[in-house]
Design a protein around this motif. Structure first.
Motif, PDB file in Angstrom:
ATOM      1  N   ASP A  41       0.743  -1.160   0.092  1.00  0.00           N
ATOM      2  CA  ASP A  41      -0.022   0.129  -0.005  1.00  0.00           C
ATOM      3  C   ASP A  41       0.935   1.208   0.043  1.00  0.00           C
ATOM      4  O   ASP A  41       0.409   2.361   0.248  1.00  0.00           O
ATOM      5  CB  ASP A  41      -0.863   0.026   1.226  1.00  0.00           C
ATOM      6  N   ASP A  42       2.228   1.183  -0.212  1.00  0.00           N
ATOM      7  CA  ASP A  42       3.163   2.169  -0.299  1.00  0.00           C
ATOM      8  C   ASP A  42       3.451   3.008   1.117  1.00  0.00           C
ATOM      9  O   ASP A  42       4.027   3.788   1.082  1.00  0.00           O
ATOM     10  CB  ASP A  42       2.698   3.194  -1.322  1.00  0.00           C
ATOM     11  N   SER A  43       2.693   2.281   2.084  1.00  0.00           N
ATOM     12  CA  SER A  43       3.283   2.501   3.426  1.00  0.00           C
ATOM     13  C   SER A  43       4.673   2.254   3.830  1.00  0.00           C
ATOM     14  O   SER A  43       5.052   1.297   3.476  1.00  0.00           O
ATOM     15  CB  SER A  43       2.315   2.327   4.384  1.00  0.00           C
ATOM     16  N   PRO A  44       5.389   3.425   4.672  1.00  0.00           N
ATOM     17  CA  PRO A  44       6.744   2.628   4.924  1.00  0.00           C
ATOM     18  C   PRO A  44       6.970   1.675   5.934  1.00  0.00           C
ATOM     19  O   PRO A  44       6.054   1.476   7.069  1.00  0.00           O
ATOM     20  CB  PRO A  44       7.312   4.126   5.408  1.00  0.00           C
ATOM     21  N   VAL A  45       8.155   0.998   5.976  1.00  0.00           N
ATOM     22  CA  VAL A  45       8.305   0.079   6.995  1.00  0.00           C
ATOM     23  C   VAL A  45       9.911  -0.039   7.265  1.00  0.00           C
ATOM     24  O   VAL A  45      10.405  -0.058   6.295  1.00  0.00           O
ATOM     25  CB  VAL A  45       7.755  -1.549   6.771  1.00  0.00           C
TER      26      VAL A  45
END
Length: 261
Positions: A41-45
């Motif tokens: 979902d293009d969220s950073p980790v």
């Protein structure tokens, strides 16, 4: 339900995870760059998310190896996220954007879900030195470093303006429209699950959220708020529940239960 000693053990697991998060955070303050990747979902980790995840999974398994752990960072575990039964619901690092922005407003979240209801929760904000925990039947508590104090939502004075708390990152048009309809109010902004905790400690009255959130983003703080006397309702007036067909929550309003939402 959890006993007080069991809830304390969960708090210690969150503390240990918070220490791991801070090890990465402090290394960045000395010039290191965190390893950052992007999810579907293009969220950073970051490596801090994953270090926290591993510590939490191991710590909760040591408390009860039969109870599933559903973590944001383990896709395979999501099969245990159901409407019936009991499981842990974990966000190893809520507020990764806040972590990367270095404003301190990120948290470690651990919730216990029982038949779709968040019945216990722990939220630790390690950079701020804040710990919150609570459970059905046990009440809610906070420690700022000077020892535990019990939490209770505020009963506002009729002459007071509603104190609305909203996201630093997600003050979207729907929220702005809601605030206009609400009328005169005071606005405080905060990141991650701390918004619920501010209501639980009596520092705010309501938190409208119309943008997307995932179940693991809010479950732990939801449990704490309800243990302090508050509520989290969907726009149709029904309580927010967990184990839904999809991981996304509908729009909701968290409040102290004493203001018109």
């Amino acid at each position: 339900m959890l006993s007080a000693s069991q809830l304390t053990s969960v708090l210690q697991v969150a503390r240990d995870a918070g220490h791991a998060v801070m090890a990465v955070y402090d290394a960045c303050s000395r010039g290191a760059s965190p390893e950052v990747s992007r999810k579907a979902d293009d969220s950073p980790v970051t490596e801090a998310d994953m270090d926290s995840h591993r510590i939490i999974v191991a710590g909760l398994a040591a408390l009860d190896e039969a109870l599933p752990v559903v973590s944001e960072e383990d896709t395979d575990s999501h099969a245990h996220r159901t409407r019936k039964g009991r499981y842990w619901l974990v966000d190893p690092l809520d507020g990764t954007k806040e972590f990367l922005d270095r404003n301190g407003e990120f948290t470690v979240n651990i919730a216990l879900i029982d038949n779709g209801t968040a019945v216990a929760g722990v939220v630790v904000a390690p950079a701020l030195g804040l710990e919150y925990w609570g459970a059905t039947g046990l009440g809610a508590w906070r420690d700022t470093g000077t020892g535990p104090s019990q939490l209770s939502v505020c009963t506002p004075c009729a002459a007071s303006l509603p104190r609305v708390i909203a996201s630093r990152s997600h003050l979207d048009s729907a929220t702005q429209d809601y605030l206009r309809r609400l009328g005169p109010h005071s606005l405080v902004q905060a990141g991650s699950s701390l918004k619920f905790c501010r209501i639980a400690e009596g520092a705010a009255d309501l938190y409208p959220r119309f943008g997307p959130t995932c179940e693991w983003d809010v479950a732990a703080a939801h449990a704490i708020l309800e243990a302090a006397g508050g509520q989290v309702l969907c726009l149709d007036g029904t309580p927010l529940r967990y184990g839904k067909a999809g991981v996304l929550n509908p729009p909701f309003i968290a409040s102290n239960g004493h203001v018109s939402v």
